[in-house]
Design a protein around this motif. Structure first.
Motif, PDB file in Angstrom:
ATOM      1  N   LYS A  96      46.034  22.508   7.707  1.00  0.00           N
ATOM      2  CA  LYS A  96      46.829  22.346   6.482  1.00  0.00           C
ATOM      3  C   LYS A  96      47.422  23.677   6.052  1.00  0.00           C
ATOM      4  CE  LYS A  96      43.982  18.530   5.012  1.00  0.00           C
ATOM      5  NZ  LYS A  96      42.870  18.095   4.177  1.00  0.00           N
ATOM      6  N   GLU A  97      46.663  24.734   6.290  1.00  0.00           N
ATOM      7  CA  GLU A  97      47.094  26.076   5.916  1.00  0.00           C
ATOM      8  C   GLU A  97      46.994  26.992   7.144  1.00  0.00           C
ATOM      9  OE1 GLU A  97      45.815  29.140   2.563  1.00  0.00           O
ATOM     10  OE2 GLU A  97      45.450  27.043   2.020  1.00  0.00           O
ATOM     11  N   PRO A  98      48.048  27.101   7.956  1.00  0.00           N
ATOM     12  CA  PRO A  98      47.996  27.885   9.195  1.00  0.00           C
ATOM     13  C   PRO A  98      47.697  29.375   9.002  1.00  0.00           C
ATOM     14  CG  PRO A  98      50.010  26.588   9.074  1.00  0.00           C
ATOM     15  CD  PRO A  98      49.316  26.457   7.755  1.00  0.00           C
ATOM     16  N   SER A  99      47.915  29.893   7.810  1.00  0.00           N
ATOM     17  CA  SER A  99      47.654  31.317   7.578  1.00  0.00           C
ATOM     18  C   SER A  99      46.175  31.583   7.283  1.00  0.00           C
ATOM     19  CB  SER A  99      48.524  31.831   6.431  1.00  0.00           C
ATOM     20  OG  SER A  99      48.211  31.119   5.242  1.00  0.00           O
ATOM     21  N   SER A 100      45.397  30.538   7.080  1.00  0.00           N
ATOM     22  CA  SER A 100      43.977  30.689   6.792  1.00  0.00           C
ATOM     23  C   SER A 100      43.193  30.914   8.088  1.00  0.00           C
ATOM     24  CB  SER A 100      43.446  29.453   6.070  1.00  0.00           C
ATOM     25  OG  SER A 100      42.046  29.500   5.991  1.00  0.00           O
ATOM     26  N   THR A 101      42.620  32.080   8.224  1.00  0.00           N
ATOM     27  CA  THR A 101      41.846  32.419   9.411  1.00  0.00           C
ATOM     28  C   THR A 101      40.633  31.518   9.551  1.00  0.00           C
ATOM     29  OG1 THR A 101      42.519  34.714   9.131  1.00  0.00           O
ATOM     30  CG2 THR A 101      40.662  34.304  10.594  1.00  0.00           C
ATOM     31  N   MET A 102      39.977  31.236   8.439  1.00  0.00           N
ATOM     32  CA  MET A 102      38.773  30.416   8.467  1.00  0.00           C
ATOM     33  C   MET A 102      39.090  28.985   8.913  1.00  0.00           C
ATOM     34  SD  MET A 102      35.816  31.155   8.155  1.00  0.00           S
ATOM     35  CE  MET A 102      34.196  30.681   7.801  1.00  0.00           C
ATOM     36  N   GLU A 103      40.163  28.436   8.404  1.00  0.00           N
ATOM     37  CA  GLU A 103      40.541  27.069   8.786  1.00  0.00           C
ATOM     38  C   GLU A 103      40.925  27.003  10.262  1.00  0.00           C
ATOM     39  OE1 GLU A 103      43.453  23.382   7.510  1.00  0.00           O
ATOM     40  OE2 GLU A 103      43.594  25.263   6.405  1.00  0.00           O
ATOM     41  N   MET A 104      41.652  27.997  10.727  1.00  0.00           N
ATOM     42  CA  MET A 104      42.037  28.032  12.140  1.00  0.00           C
ATOM     43  C   MET A 104      40.799  28.151  13.031  1.00  0.00           C
ATOM     44  SD  MET A 104      45.224  27.572  12.517  1.00  0.00           S
ATOM     45  CE  MET A 104      45.486  28.062  14.182  1.00  0.00           C
ATOM     46  N   TRP A 105      39.847  28.976  12.613  1.00  0.00           N
ATOM     47  CA  TRP A 105      38.612  29.140  13.376  1.00  0.00           C
ATOM     48  C   TRP A 105      37.855  27.821  13.435  1.00  0.00           C
ATOM     49  CZ3 TRP A 105      33.465  28.727  11.743  1.00  0.00           C
ATOM     50  CH2 TRP A 105      32.511  29.107  12.703  1.00  0.00           C
TER      51      TRP A 105
END
Length: 128
Positions: A96-105
């Motif tokens: 949902k938020e590609p700039s979020s490192t935690m979400e991408m991880w």
């Protein structure tokens, strides 16, 4: 005669021993010790699975000197499938938020866990 032509093709050489008998010059192929140091994670897991569950196949591959080669093939196939499955998972489940490192991880870890389950079942834990 068929039997004679086969013997001629083999062209066995003989040597005479002290007892006066002729013995064929036979040479067994040299068996090299298996080198599993170059095998990756999935190859090692497959080798361990074979050793525990398919002992005859493991021993055959080991005796023929093909265990390391076969486990490298398994590892390569497993890694290729893992990459493909992870890529497909990440295409479908976009963050949902590609700039979020935690979400991408988190997405990448989910993709890896799901893909690894398939890889283990389809490739690693099967008869090679």
């Amino acid at each position: 005669m068929k039997g004679e032509s086969q013997m001629e093709e083999m062209r066995l050489m003989y040597h005479k021993k002290a007892d006066g008998m002729l013995y064929p010059n036979l040479k067994l192929p040299e068996i090299q010790k298996e080198d599993l140091t170059q095998v990756g994670k999935y190859g090692m897991m497959a080798a361990e699975y074979l050793k525990e569950n398919e002992r005859n196949r493991y021993n055959t591959l080991y005796r023929l000197g093909r265990l390391g080669e076969k486990m490298k093939e398994v590892d390569e196939e497993a890694n290729n499938l893992l990459e493909t499955l992870m890529r497909n998972y990440l295409k479908i489940h976009k963050p949902k938020e590609p700039s979020s490192t935690m979400e991408m991880w988190k997405k990448r870890e989910q993709a890896k866990m799901m893909a690894e389950e398939v890889v283990l079942k389809r490739i690693v834990y099967r008869f090679h």
